[in-house]
Enzyme design. Structure first.
Site, PDB file in Angstrom:
ATOM      1  N   ASN A   1     -42.353  63.443  14.860  1.00  0.00           N
ATOM      2  CA  ASN A   1     -43.634  62.799  15.170  1.00  0.00           C
ATOM      3  C   ASN A   1     -44.718  63.870  15.058  1.00  0.00           C
ATOM      4  O   ASN A   1     -44.809  64.739  15.917  1.00  0.00           O
ATOM      5  CB  ASN A   1     -43.560  62.219  16.594  1.00  0.00           C
ATOM      6  CG  ASN A   1     -44.909  61.747  17.101  1.00  0.00           C
ATOM      7  OD1 ASN A   1     -45.849  61.568  16.320  1.00  0.00           O
ATOM      8  ND2 ASN A   1     -45.006  61.543  18.408  1.00  0.00           N
ATOM      9  N   TRP A   2     -45.498  63.767  14.014  1.00  0.00           N
ATOM     10  CA  TRP A   2     -46.496  64.822  13.762  1.00  0.00           C
ATOM     11  C   TRP A   2     -47.763  64.655  14.601  1.00  0.00           C
ATOM     12  O   TRP A   2     -48.642  65.509  14.557  1.00  0.00           O
ATOM     13  CB  TRP A   2     -46.870  64.848  12.279  1.00  0.00           C
ATOM     14  CG  TRP A   2     -45.811  65.450  11.404  1.00  0.00           C
ATOM     15  CD1 TRP A   2     -44.625  66.009  11.791  1.00  0.00           C
ATOM     16  CD2 TRP A   2     -45.851  65.574   9.983  1.00  0.00           C
ATOM     17  NE1 TRP A   2     -43.928  66.462  10.703  1.00  0.00           N
ATOM     18  CE2 TRP A   2     -44.665  66.197   9.576  1.00  0.00           C
ATOM     19  CE3 TRP A   2     -46.777  65.196   9.006  1.00  0.00           C
ATOM     20  CZ2 TRP A   2     -44.377  66.471   8.236  1.00  0.00           C
ATOM     21  CZ3 TRP A   2     -46.497  65.458   7.677  1.00  0.00           C
ATOM     22  CH2 TRP A   2     -45.308  66.100   7.294  1.00  0.00           C
ATOM     23  N   LYS A   3     -47.869  63.542  15.299  1.00  0.00           N
ATOM     24  CA  LYS A   3     -49.074  63.295  16.116  1.00  0.00           C
ATOM     25  C   LYS A   3     -50.327  63.480  15.244  1.00  0.00           C
ATOM     26  O   LYS A   3     -50.316  63.109  14.082  1.00  0.00           O
ATOM     27  CB  LYS A   3     -49.056  64.187  17.358  1.00  0.00           C
ATOM     28  CG  LYS A   3     -47.701  64.104  18.070  1.00  0.00           C
ATOM     29  CD  LYS A   3     -47.680  64.700  19.426  1.00  0.00           C
ATOM     30  CE  LYS A   3     -46.275  64.544  20.003  1.00  0.00           C
ATOM     31  NZ  LYS A   3     -46.190  64.917  21.402  1.00  0.00           N
TER      32      LYS A   3
ATOM     33  N   HIS B   1     -45.375  55.124  22.441  1.00  0.00           N
ATOM     34  CA  HIS B   1     -45.233  56.560  22.698  1.00  0.00           C
ATOM     35  C   HIS B   1     -46.005  56.898  23.974  1.00  0.00           C
ATOM     36  O   HIS B   1     -47.040  56.288  24.264  1.00  0.00           O
ATOM     37  CB  HIS B   1     -45.785  57.359  21.509  1.00  0.00           C
ATOM     38  CG  HIS B   1     -45.541  58.822  21.673  1.00  0.00           C
ATOM     39  ND1 HIS B   1     -46.401  59.627  22.381  1.00  0.00           N
ATOM     40  CD2 HIS B   1     -44.515  59.611  21.270  1.00  0.00           C
ATOM     41  CE1 HIS B   1     -45.916  60.862  22.396  1.00  0.00           C
ATOM     42  NE2 HIS B   1     -44.775  60.879  21.726  1.00  0.00           N
TER      43      HIS B   1
ATOM     44  N   GLU C   1     -48.045  59.101  24.751  1.00  0.00           N
ATOM     45  CA  GLU C   1     -49.487  59.372  24.602  1.00  0.00           C
ATOM     46  C   GLU C   1     -50.266  58.069  24.401  1.00  0.00           C
ATOM     47  O   GLU C   1     -51.408  57.946  24.849  1.00  0.00           O
ATOM     48  CB  GLU C   1     -49.711  60.368  23.454  1.00  0.00           C
ATOM     49  CG  GLU C   1     -49.305  61.775  23.889  1.00  0.00           C
ATOM     50  CD  GLU C   1     -48.630  62.601  22.823  1.00  0.00           C
ATOM     51  OE1 GLU C   1     -48.865  62.377  21.629  1.00  0.00           O
ATOM     52  OE2 GLU C   1     -47.831  63.488  23.205  1.00  0.00           O
TER      53      GLU C   1
ATOM     54  N   GLU D   1     -38.141  59.387  26.162  1.00  0.00           N
ATOM     55  CA  GLU D   1     -38.956  60.602  26.174  1.00  0.00           C
ATOM     56  C   GLU D   1     -39.580  60.768  27.553  1.00  0.00           C
ATOM     57  O   GLU D   1     -40.635  60.174  27.839  1.00  0.00           O
ATOM     58  CB  GLU D   1     -40.062  60.501  25.129  1.00  0.00           C
ATOM     59  CG  GLU D   1     -39.544  60.396  23.714  1.00  0.00           C
ATOM     60  CD  GLU D   1     -40.591  60.880  22.723  1.00  0.00           C
ATOM     61  OE1 GLU D   1     -40.273  61.776  21.945  1.00  0.00           O
ATOM     62  OE2 GLU D   1     -41.725  60.393  22.763  1.00  0.00           O
TER      63      GLU D   1
ATOM     64  N   GLY E   1     -44.192  68.160  25.012  1.00  0.00           N
ATOM     65  CA  GLY E   1     -45.177  69.196  24.716  1.00  0.00           C
ATOM     66  C   GLY E   1     -45.318  70.233  25.822  1.00  0.00           C
ATOM     67  O   GLY E   1     -46.275  70.998  25.850  1.00  0.00           O
TER      68      GLY E   1
ATOM     69  N   SER F   1     -39.817  68.268  23.929  1.00  0.00           N
ATOM     70  CA  SER F   1     -39.578  69.699  23.731  1.00  0.00           C
ATOM     71  C   SER F   1     -38.226  70.019  23.079  1.00  0.00           C
ATOM     72  O   SER F   1     -37.576  71.001  23.412  1.00  0.00           O
ATOM     73  CB  SER F   1     -39.721  70.455  25.053  1.00  0.00           C
ATOM     74  OG  SER F   1     -41.055  70.327  25.540  1.00  0.00           O
TER      75      SER F   1
ATOM     76  N   GLY G   1     -41.599  66.464  18.374  1.00  0.00           N
ATOM     77  CA  GLY G   1     -43.026  66.621  18.126  1.00  0.00           C
ATOM     78  C   GLY G   1     -43.293  67.978  17.495  1.00  0.00           C
ATOM     79  O   GLY G   1     -43.086  68.199  16.301  1.00  0.00           O
ATOM     80  N   GLY G   2     -43.729  68.942  18.329  1.00  0.00           N
ATOM     81  CA  GLY G   2     -44.154  70.254  17.846  1.00  0.00           C
ATOM     82  C   GLY G   2     -43.201  70.917  16.868  1.00  0.00           C
ATOM     83  O   GLY G   2     -43.631  71.448  15.829  1.00  0.00           O
TER      84      GLY G   2
HETATM   85  P1  PGA Z   1     -42.628  67.503  21.703  1.00  0.00           P
HETATM   86  O1  PGA Z   1     -43.103  65.983  21.487  1.00  0.00           O
HETATM   87  O2  PGA Z   1     -41.342  67.674  20.932  1.00  0.00           O
HETATM   88  O3  PGA Z   1     -43.746  68.327  21.145  1.00  0.00           O
HETATM   89  O4  PGA Z   1     -42.401  67.679  23.162  1.00  0.00           O
HETATM   90  C1  PGA Z   1     -42.162  64.925  21.440  1.00  0.00           C
HETATM   91  C2  PGA Z   1     -42.860  63.603  21.218  1.00  0.00           C
HETATM   92  O5  PGA Z   1     -43.959  63.402  21.778  1.00  0.00           O
HETATM   93  O6  PGA Z   1     -42.372  62.722  20.489  1.00  0.00           O
END
Ligand code: PGA
Length: 249
Positions: free
Chosen positions: A7-9, A94, A96, A165, A171, A211, A232-233
């Site tokens: 997930n590149w956000k 998600h 966010e 999640e 994050g 993470s 994500g990251g």
């Molecule tokens: P993260 O994000 O790996 O940067 O913690 C995961 C996500 O939000 O899908």
């Protein structure tokens, strides 16, 4: 087959997307993993062309859709537009979206329904906040979030993915232990089996997210009931994305 999803956000425009696919050594991952990338919607068509040029099997999706099929909704993307632009998957709910943009359980239901109407595979994300975990309400929260979407899934014979999640792990560098992840995944799996029967439930991958990185992916991917990871990251760099998949052998 484990699902390794990135997930590149709100990262990577079309140029960086092309560069990612140029550098992605999907062949190094082998056939036991399914790779999916969720780029920003403005980079989706660059991802479609770059994937073709690189001849990789990476699946592509969008990070959000609107629940209506079209209309006066400035700035939104509908399921038919996303599908036409080359998306096959869509993230729904998600954390966010839920916690930054105030998305409700009702909206996640309607988005799952919109995805299904247009042949997109929904990846429903659920997870508790730190406060909810401290109050020992993990099962209550994740089951409520799952429950809200169930009516939109019909008999769940068409593909559907779930992602657990925990909000406090996203994050932050904090990761759920493999045992915590397994416990939550088992709760979700039992509810899916109850709703759709054991055979259908066994075919619904439940991804862990929060993470995930090359150093912890191996133990998470081998934990019971963990069918993949949503990253994500650490998915922004093609080498680390591939290393995560390779850690799950
Ligand atoms: P993260 O994000 O790996 O940067 O913690 C995961 C996500 O939000 O899908």
């Amino acid at each position: 087959m484990a699902v390794i999803a990135g997930n590149w956000k709100m990262h990577k425009g079309p140029s960086e997307t092309r560069e990612f696919f140029d550098r992605l050594d999907a062949g190094a991952v082998g056939k036991d993993h399914e790779l999916i990338i969720f780029p920003p919607v403005a980079s989706l068509s660059a991802a479609v062309s770059a994937r073709r040029a690189a001849s990789t099997q990476v699946g592509l999706g969008v990070q959000n859709i609107h629940w209506e099929d079209g209309g006066a909704f400035t700035g939104e993307t509908s399921a038919p537009i996303a599908a036409d632009a080359g998306a096959h998957y869509v993230l729904v709910g998600h954390s966010e979206r839920r916690h930054v943009f105030g998305e409700s359980d009702r909206e996640t239901h309607d988005k799952v329904a919109a995805a299904r109407r247009h042949g997109l595979v929904p990846v429903l994300c659920v997870g508790e906040t730190l406060e909810e975990r401290r109050e020992e309400r993990v099962d209550e929260v994740i089951l409520r979030q799952l429950e809200a979407a169930l009516p939109a899934l019909g008999d769940a014979k068409e593909r559907f993915l779930l992602a657990y999640e925990p909000v406090w792990a996203i994050g932050t560098g904090e990761t759920a232990t493999p045992a915590d992840a397994s416990a939550a995944h088992e709760t979700l799996h039992v509810r899916l089996a109850d709703a759709f029967g054991a055979t259908v439930a066994a075919g619904i991958p439940i991804l862990y997210g929060g993470s995930v990185k090359p150093a912890n992916a191996g133990e998470l991917l081998s934990a019971p009931h963990v069918g993949g990871v949503l990253v994500g990251g650490a998915s922004l760099d093609p080498e680390s994305f591939v290393a995560i998949a390779r850690a799950g052998r």
